[in-house]
Design a protein around this motif. Structure first.
Motif, PDB file in Angstrom:
ATOM      1  N   GLY A 153       0.853  -1.176   0.000  1.00  0.00           N
ATOM      2  CA  GLY A 153       0.000   0.000   0.000  1.00  0.00           C
ATOM      3  C   GLY A 153       0.889   1.227   0.000  1.00  0.00           C
ATOM      4  O   GLY A 153       1.856   1.290   0.755  1.00  0.00           O
ATOM      5  N   LEU A 154       0.613   2.167  -0.871  1.00  0.00           N
ATOM      6  CA  LEU A 154       1.370   3.411  -0.979  1.00  0.00           C
ATOM      7  C   LEU A 154       0.427   4.564  -0.678  1.00  0.00           C
ATOM      8  O   LEU A 154      -0.712   4.580  -1.140  1.00  0.00           O
ATOM      9  CB  LEU A 154       1.937   3.571  -2.393  1.00  0.00           C
ATOM     10  CG  LEU A 154       2.681   4.874  -2.683  1.00  0.00           C
ATOM     11  CD1 LEU A 154       4.033   4.880  -1.965  1.00  0.00           C
ATOM     12  CD2 LEU A 154       2.883   5.066  -4.185  1.00  0.00           C
ATOM     13  N   ALA A 155       0.915   5.535   0.085  1.00  0.00           N
ATOM     14  CA  ALA A 155       0.089   6.699   0.400  1.00  0.00           C
ATOM     15  C   ALA A 155       0.948   7.950   0.396  1.00  0.00           C
ATOM     16  O   ALA A 155       2.164   7.882   0.582  1.00  0.00           O
ATOM     17  CB  ALA A 155      -0.559   6.523   1.771  1.00  0.00           C
ATOM     18  N   LYS A 156       0.293   9.069   0.156  1.00  0.00           N
ATOM     19  CA  LYS A 156       0.967  10.359   0.286  1.00  0.00           C
ATOM     20  C   LYS A 156      -0.005  11.360   0.880  1.00  0.00           C
ATOM     21  O   LYS A 156      -1.222  11.244   0.730  1.00  0.00           O
ATOM     22  CB  LYS A 156       1.525  10.860  -1.040  1.00  0.00           C
ATOM     23  CG  LYS A 156       0.491  11.325  -2.028  1.00  0.00           C
ATOM     24  CD  LYS A 156       1.136  11.965  -3.239  1.00  0.00           C
ATOM     25  CE  LYS A 156       0.063  12.407  -4.209  1.00  0.00           C
ATOM     26  NZ  LYS A 156       0.596  13.212  -5.292  1.00  0.00           N
ATOM     27  N   ALA A 157       0.569  12.320   1.585  1.00  0.00           N
ATOM     28  CA  ALA A 157      -0.197  13.420   2.157  1.00  0.00           C
ATOM     29  C   ALA A 157       0.568  14.697   1.859  1.00  0.00           C
ATOM     30  O   ALA A 157       1.792  14.684   1.742  1.00  0.00           O
ATOM     31  CB  ALA A 157      -0.376  13.230   3.657  1.00  0.00           C
ATOM     32  N   GLY A 158      -0.160  15.784   1.721  1.00  0.00           N
ATOM     33  CA  GLY A 158       0.486  17.058   1.436  1.00  0.00           C
ATOM     34  C   GLY A 158       0.483  17.366  -0.040  1.00  0.00           C
ATOM     35  O   GLY A 158      -0.192  16.708  -0.835  1.00  0.00           O
ATOM     36  N   SER A 159       1.277  18.373  -0.413  1.00  0.00           N
ATOM     37  CA  SER A 159       1.360  18.751  -1.819  1.00  0.00           C
ATOM     38  C   SER A 159       2.721  19.382  -2.092  1.00  0.00           C
ATOM     39  O   SER A 159       3.404  19.848  -1.175  1.00  0.00           O
ATOM     40  CB  SER A 159       0.244  19.731  -2.191  1.00  0.00           C
ATOM     41  OG  SER A 159       0.423  20.963  -1.529  1.00  0.00           O
ATOM     42  N   GLY A 160       3.089  19.378  -3.356  1.00  0.00           N
ATOM     43  CA  GLY A 160       4.343  19.997  -3.770  1.00  0.00           C
ATOM     44  C   GLY A 160       5.524  19.453  -3.004  1.00  0.00           C
ATOM     45  O   GLY A 160       5.643  18.251  -2.792  1.00  0.00           O
ATOM     46  N   SER A 161       6.399  20.334  -2.563  1.00  0.00           N
ATOM     47  CA  SER A 161       7.599  19.900  -1.855  1.00  0.00           C
ATOM     48  C   SER A 161       7.299  19.458  -0.423  1.00  0.00           C
ATOM     49  O   SER A 161       8.162  18.911   0.244  1.00  0.00           O
ATOM     50  CB  SER A 161       8.636  21.014  -1.841  1.00  0.00           C
ATOM     51  OG  SER A 161       8.128  22.138  -1.160  1.00  0.00           O
TER      52      SER A 161
END
Length: 173
Positions: A153-161
């Motif tokens: 499972g892959l996840a990301k939070a936030g934006s840009g740098s």
């Protein structure tokens, strides 16, 4: 015996802008409840392209949810660690991804975790992990292809740098 392979890829730190500030674009959900399935399918294709035939991993929604919980926590509290900040595991010590998987009902024998911070795409974050590993020397990059892992499972939070990325690899029980 259960094993935890925790790999902290501390990359892209120079562009840290501070977590949790979503004032720049309120229409974008910077901390979604669930990971982007399309992003996971794309990442899974790339990850499986690196692995030997017969050792492919499949996207698992529970592993993805655990990864998203961790990515959101890191973004909201502005940190980068394999442990959830300010939380205690049910059996004592710091809470980690294994504790989150247990809480979500996914039993496991082995787990691996990669984390990153920065302005990446699925292709560039996988390339960073595969090339540089967690220490920048590539010595543990082969953990991405550990043949016992069946789920991811892959996840990301936030934006840009100011993005936090979490990859969870699981050998289910």
């Amino acid at each position: 015996m259960k094993k935890i392979l925790s790999i902290a890829a501390l990359i892209g730190l120079s562009a840290c802008l501070g977590g949790g500030d979503s004032s720049s674009d309120s229409s974008v959900d910077l901390t979604p409840d669930t990971p982007d399935v399309s992003m996971n399918m794309d990442f899974g294709t790339q990850l499986n392209g690196m692995r030997m035939a017969g050792t492919e991993v499949d996207y698992d929604a529970t592993a993805g949810r655990a990864a998203q919980i961790h990515a959101n926590d890191m973004f909201e509290k502005d940190y980068l660690s394999i442990f959830l900040q300010g939380t205690t595991a049910p059996m004592g010590g710091e809470k980690d991804i294994g504790d989150t998987l247990n809480e979500l009902g996914l039993t496991w024998q082995d787990i691996g975790q990669f984390i990153a911070q920065g302005d990446f795409t699925t292709t560039t974050v996988l390339d960073e992990w595969a090339t540089n590993g967690s220490q920048g020397d590539g010595s543990d990059a082969e953990d991405l292809t550990f043949e016992d892992f069946e789920l991811f499972g892959l996840a990301k939070a936030g934006s840009g740098s100011d993005q936090r990325w979490v990859l969870v690899l699981v050998n289910p029980d």
